[in-house]
Design a protein around this motif. Structure first.
Motif, PDB file in Angstrom:
ATOM      1  N   GLY A 177       0.733  -1.151   0.013  1.00  0.00           N
ATOM      2  CA  GLY A 177      -0.079   0.008   0.015  1.00  0.00           C
ATOM      3  C   GLY A 177       0.983   1.334  -0.191  1.00  0.00           C
ATOM      4  O   GLY A 177       1.947   1.495  -0.714  1.00  0.00           O
ATOM      5  N   GLY A 178       0.499   2.201   0.806  1.00  0.00           N
ATOM      6  CA  GLY A 178       1.134   3.482   0.934  1.00  0.00           C
ATOM      7  C   GLY A 178       2.030   3.959   2.069  1.00  0.00           C
ATOM      8  O   GLY A 178       1.630   4.844   2.815  1.00  0.00           O
ATOM      9  N   ALA A 179       2.862   2.936   2.266  1.00  0.00           N
ATOM     10  CA  ALA A 179       3.904   3.112   3.491  1.00  0.00           C
ATOM     11  C   ALA A 179       5.035   4.234   3.139  1.00  0.00           C
ATOM     12  O   ALA A 179       5.934   3.961   4.146  1.00  0.00           O
ATOM     13  CB  ALA A 179       3.895   1.955   4.027  1.00  0.00           C
ATOM     14  N   GLY A 180       5.214   4.407   2.071  1.00  0.00           N
ATOM     15  CA  GLY A 180       6.524   5.329   1.924  1.00  0.00           C
ATOM     16  C   GLY A 180       6.771   6.440   2.764  1.00  0.00           C
ATOM     17  O   GLY A 180       8.221   6.848   2.690  1.00  0.00           O
ATOM     18  N   SER A 181       5.673   7.041   3.480  1.00  0.00           N
ATOM     19  CA  SER A 181       5.834   8.043   4.226  1.00  0.00           C
ATOM     20  C   SER A 181       6.520   7.582   5.504  1.00  0.00           C
ATOM     21  O   SER A 181       7.009   8.665   6.420  1.00  0.00           O
ATOM     22  CB  SER A 181       4.647   8.751   4.649  1.00  0.00           C
ATOM     23  N   GLU A 182       6.675   6.432   5.849  1.00  0.00           N
ATOM     24  CA  GLU A 182       7.009   5.828   7.097  1.00  0.00           C
ATOM     25  C   GLU A 182       8.863   5.305   6.857  1.00  0.00           C
ATOM     26  O   GLU A 182       9.387   4.601   7.678  1.00  0.00           O
ATOM     27  CB  GLU A 182       6.535   4.585   7.408  1.00  0.00           C
ATOM     28  N   VAL A 186      10.996   2.788   9.072  1.00  0.00           N
ATOM     29  CA  VAL A 186      11.591   1.480   8.665  1.00  0.00           C
ATOM     30  C   VAL A 186      13.116   1.083   8.612  1.00  0.00           C
ATOM     31  O   VAL A 186      13.541   0.284   9.232  1.00  0.00           O
ATOM     32  CB  VAL A 186      11.040   1.646   6.972  1.00  0.00           C
ATOM     33  N   ALA A 187      13.793   2.464   8.472  1.00  0.00           N
ATOM     34  CA  ALA A 187      15.068   2.464   8.651  1.00  0.00           C
ATOM     35  C   ALA A 187      15.664   2.323  10.079  1.00  0.00           C
ATOM     36  O   ALA A 187      16.517   1.217  10.291  1.00  0.00           O
ATOM     37  CB  ALA A 187      15.944   3.740   8.113  1.00  0.00           C
ATOM     38  N   LYS A 188      14.908   2.873  11.001  1.00  0.00           N
ATOM     39  CA  LYS A 188      15.411   2.544  12.530  1.00  0.00           C
ATOM     40  C   LYS A 188      14.829   1.155  12.753  1.00  0.00           C
ATOM     41  O   LYS A 188      15.456   0.675  13.807  1.00  0.00           O
ATOM     42  CB  LYS A 188      14.386   3.563  13.228  1.00  0.00           C
ATOM     43  N   ALA A 189      14.109   0.701  11.970  1.00  0.00           N
ATOM     44  CA  ALA A 189      13.652  -0.888  12.500  1.00  0.00           C
ATOM     45  C   ALA A 189      14.702  -1.829  11.834  1.00  0.00           C
ATOM     46  O   ALA A 189      14.708  -3.069  12.081  1.00  0.00           O
ATOM     47  CB  ALA A 189      12.407  -1.064  11.900  1.00  0.00           C
ATOM     48  N   GLY A 190      15.676  -1.398  11.380  1.00  0.00           N
ATOM     49  CA  GLY A 190      16.941  -2.192  10.726  1.00  0.00           C
ATOM     50  C   GLY A 190      16.671  -2.771   9.417  1.00  0.00           C
ATOM     51  O   GLY A 190      17.290  -3.587   9.177  1.00  0.00           O
ATOM     52  N   ILE A 191      15.754  -2.289   8.589  1.00  0.00           N
ATOM     53  CA  ILE A 191      15.419  -2.753   7.369  1.00  0.00           C
ATOM     54  C   ILE A 191      16.558  -2.278   6.335  1.00  0.00           C
ATOM     55  O   ILE A 191      16.716  -0.965   6.390  1.00  0.00           O
ATOM     56  CB  ILE A 191      14.113  -2.339   6.840  1.00  0.00           C
ATOM     57  N   ASN A 192      17.043  -2.936   5.333  1.00  0.00           N
ATOM     58  CA  ASN A 192      18.097  -2.587   4.357  1.00  0.00           C
ATOM     59  C   ASN A 192      17.552  -2.194   3.217  1.00  0.00           C
ATOM     60  O   ASN A 192      17.795  -1.270   2.361  1.00  0.00           O
ATOM     61  CB  ASN A 192      18.907  -3.445   4.169  1.00  0.00           C
ATOM     62  N   THR A 193      16.396  -2.876   2.754  1.00  0.00           N
ATOM     63  CA  THR A 193      15.502  -2.408   1.597  1.00  0.00           C
ATOM     64  C   THR A 193      13.811  -2.659   2.088  1.00  0.00           C
ATOM     65  O   THR A 193      13.515  -3.879   2.570  1.00  0.00           O
ATOM     66  CB  THR A 193      15.767  -3.655   0.600  1.00  0.00           C
ATOM     67  N   PHE A 194      13.255  -1.706   1.549  1.00  0.00           N
ATOM     68  CA  PHE A 194      11.942  -1.438   1.920  1.00  0.00           C
ATOM     69  C   PHE A 194      11.010  -1.828   0.689  1.00  0.00           C
ATOM     70  O   PHE A 194      11.266  -1.037  -0.410  1.00  0.00           O
ATOM     71  CB  PHE A 194      11.602  -0.263   2.550  1.00  0.00           C
ATOM     72  N   ILE A 195      10.169  -2.494   0.503  1.00  0.00           N
ATOM     73  CA  ILE A 195       9.029  -2.791  -0.444  1.00  0.00           C
ATOM     74  C   ILE A 195       7.643  -2.363  -0.049  1.00  0.00           C
ATOM     75  O   ILE A 195       7.145  -2.744   1.157  1.00  0.00           O
ATOM     76  CB  ILE A 195       8.982  -4.295  -0.971  1.00  0.00           C
ATOM     77  N   THR A 196       7.085  -1.554  -0.775  1.00  0.00           N
ATOM     78  CA  THR A 196       5.909  -0.886  -0.425  1.00  0.00           C
ATOM     79  C   THR A 196       5.292  -0.641  -1.623  1.00  0.00           C
ATOM     80  O   THR A 196       5.772  -0.723  -2.731  1.00  0.00           O
ATOM     81  CB  THR A 196       5.831   0.215   0.601  1.00  0.00           C
ATOM     82  N   GLY A 197       3.994   0.049  -1.632  1.00  0.00           N
ATOM     83  CA  GLY A 197       3.195   0.176  -2.879  1.00  0.00           C
ATOM     84  C   GLY A 197       3.676   1.929  -3.498  1.00  0.00           C
ATOM     85  O   GLY A 197       4.143   1.893  -4.469  1.00  0.00           O
ATOM     86  N   GLU A 198       3.837   2.666  -2.763  1.00  0.00           N
ATOM     87  CA  GLU A 198       3.976   4.336  -2.919  1.00  0.00           C
ATOM     88  C   GLU A 198       4.382   5.056  -1.824  1.00  0.00           C
ATOM     89  O   GLU A 198       4.227   4.770  -0.834  1.00  0.00           O
ATOM     90  CB  GLU A 198       2.659   4.805  -3.662  1.00  0.00           C
ATOM     91  N   GLY A 199       4.901   6.171  -2.216  1.00  0.00           N
ATOM     92  CA  GLY A 199       5.482   6.982  -1.277  1.00  0.00           C
ATOM     93  C   GLY A 199       5.492   8.687  -1.782  1.00  0.00           C
ATOM     94  O   GLY A 199       5.565   8.733  -3.133  1.00  0.00           O
ATOM     95  N   PRO A 200       5.539   9.538  -0.953  1.00  0.00           N
ATOM     96  CA  PRO A 200       5.656  11.027  -1.437  1.00  0.00           C
ATOM     97  C   PRO A 200       7.072  11.245  -2.137  1.00  0.00           C
ATOM     98  O   PRO A 200       8.050  10.405  -1.854  1.00  0.00           O
ATOM     99  CB  PRO A 200       5.566  11.587   0.019  1.00  0.00           C
ATOM    100  N   HIS A 201       7.157  12.281  -2.683  1.00  0.00           N
ATOM    101  CA  HIS A 201       8.257  12.924  -3.489  1.00  0.00           C
ATOM    102  C   HIS A 201       9.576  12.832  -2.402  1.00  0.00           C
ATOM    103  O   HIS A 201      10.725  12.120  -2.735  1.00  0.00           O
ATOM    104  CB  HIS A 201       8.309  14.134  -4.218  1.00  0.00           C
ATOM    105  N   TRP A 202       9.417  13.263  -1.292  1.00  0.00           N
ATOM    106  CA  TRP A 202      10.649  13.554  -0.347  1.00  0.00           C
ATOM    107  C   TRP A 202      10.945  12.290   0.175  1.00  0.00           C
ATOM    108  O   TRP A 202      12.011  12.222   0.754  1.00  0.00           O
ATOM    109  CB  TRP A 202      10.086  14.320   0.716  1.00  0.00           C
ATOM    110  N   SER A 203      10.266  11.008   0.080  1.00  0.00           N
ATOM    111  CA  SER A 203      10.756   9.743   0.711  1.00  0.00           C
ATOM    112  C   SER A 203      11.973   9.204  -0.334  1.00  0.00           C
ATOM    113  O   SER A 203      12.955   8.521   0.487  1.00  0.00           O
ATOM    114  CB  SER A 203       9.855   8.736   0.725  1.00  0.00           C
ATOM    115  N   HIS A 204      12.356   9.663  -1.409  1.00  0.00           N
ATOM    116  CA  HIS A 204      13.403   9.217  -2.086  1.00  0.00           C
ATOM    117  C   HIS A 204      14.882   9.786  -1.614  1.00  0.00           C
ATOM    118  O   HIS A 204      15.816   9.135  -1.360  1.00  0.00           O
ATOM    119  CB  HIS A 204      13.051   9.594  -3.692  1.00  0.00           C
TER     120      HIS A 204
END
Length: 251
Positions: A177-182, A186-204
Motif C-alpha cells: 500500500g502507501g507506506a512510503g511516508s514511513e 523503517v530504517a530505524k527498524a533495521g530494514i535495509n531494503t523496503f518494499i511498499t506500494g507508493e510514497g511521497p516525493h520526499w521519501s526518495h
C-alpha cells in the motif's frame, strides 16, 4: 447457494475484524447487505463505481474488497456515491471490505503473499501500529536489480527503486500500500531494503540520506494478493463461484 450471514461470520472471525484497529473510514466488515443468499463472489481492490458495475455484469451476489466505500467519511447520497449504492442494491449485490485486517493476515495478507511471490522467507515482523505489526521481514542474498525484477513480475507491472542496483538487499521489509511516508521508521527498524506500494516525493532523497534502498510496486499492484486469496478461500469453503475484477489505477 450460501447464506450471506454465514459468509460474513466466517470472514469476521478469520480476519479478526472486531480486534484489529483501522482508519475509521475503513468500516471493515459487511458494508452493504443483500437479500441473504450468495452464489457468486467477486473480489477487487477498490469498491469504485466502475468496479461495482463490472461486478454486477458478472452476476455476482457478493463483492469482497480491500478499500471500501466510505474512505471520505460521511457524505451526501448524491452523484457517483448514490449511483454505486443504488446500482448495487438494485442488483442484489452485497459488499464486504477488509483493509488492515487483510493486510496483516498471517496467511491471506497482502504483505505475506507478496513475500511468498518474490521468494522472501519471512523471519519477523516490524512497524508497530496500535499493537499490531504492519510489515513482514526476512533476509535475502540477492541484488537490488534481481529483487526489483521479482517484484515487477509479482505485481505484473513496472516498479520504482532507490539505491545501487548491484548492491545486496540484505534485510528486506514489506508493507503493502502507501507506506512510503514511513521511510524513517523503517530504517530505524533495521530494514535495509523496503518494499511498499507508493510514497511521497520526499521519501526518495530521505531514503538516500538514510542509506535505505526501496522498491515501490504501486499501491494497487501490491494489494491485489489478499482479496484474490480470500475469494478463493470462500469458493472452497462455501462452494461459490469466484472471480477477480482487475481494475488497476496505475498508482
Amino acid at each position: 447457494m450460501a447464506k450471506l450471514d454465514e459468509i460474513v461470520s466466517f470472514l469476521d472471525e478469520e480476519l479478526q475484524i472486531a480486534e484489529i484497529p483501522d482508519y475509521p473510514g475503513a468500516h471493515n466488515g459487511l458494508q452493504l447487505q443483500n437479500g441473504g443468499e450468495v452464489e457468486k463472489v467477486v473480489s477487487a481492490v477498490d469498491a469504485s463505481l466502475p468496479v461495482i458495475r463490472k461486478t454486477i455484469e458478472q452476476g455476482a451476489d457478493l463483492l469482497v474488497v480491500h478499500h471500501g466505500m466510505f474512505w471520505q467519511g460521511v457524505k451526501p447520497l448524491t452523484g457517483a456515491f448514490y449511483a454505486k449504492i443504488k446500482e448495487a442494491m438494485d442488483a442484489g449485490l452485497s459488499i464486504y471490505s477488509a483493509h488492515i485486517p487483510l493486510d496483516i493476515h498471517p496467511r491471506l495478507g497482502n504483505s505475506v503473499l507478496l513475500a511468498d511471490a518474490i521468494g522472501l522467507k519471512q523471519s519477523g515482523t516490524f512497524m508497530d501500529w496500535k499493537g499490531f505489526d504492519l510489515g513482514v521481514s526476512g533476509e535475502m542474498e540477492i541484488s537490488l536489480r534481481e529483487l526489483k525484477e521479482r517484484v515487477s513480475q509479482a505485481v505484473n507491472g513496472p516498479v520504482l527503486s532507490c539505491g545501487d542496483e548491484d548492491s545486496t538487499v540484505g534485510k528486506v521489509g514489506i508493507i503493502t500500500g502507501g507506506a512510503g511516508s514511513e521511510i524513517e521508521r523503517v530504517a530505524k527498524a533495521g530494514i535495509n531494503t523496503f518494499i511498499t506500494g507508493e510514497g511521497p516525493h520526499w521519501s526518495h532523497p530521505l531514503a538516500e540520506e538514510l542509506g535505505l534502498k526501496f522498491i515501490y510496486g504501486g499501491h494497487y499492484g501490491t494489494e491485489t494478493f489478499g482479496v484474490r486469496a480470500l475469494v478463493e478461500l470462500l469458493s472452497d469453503r462455501f462452494q461459490t463461484s469466484a472471480s477477480f475484477v482487475h481494475y488497476p489505477t496505475g498508482l
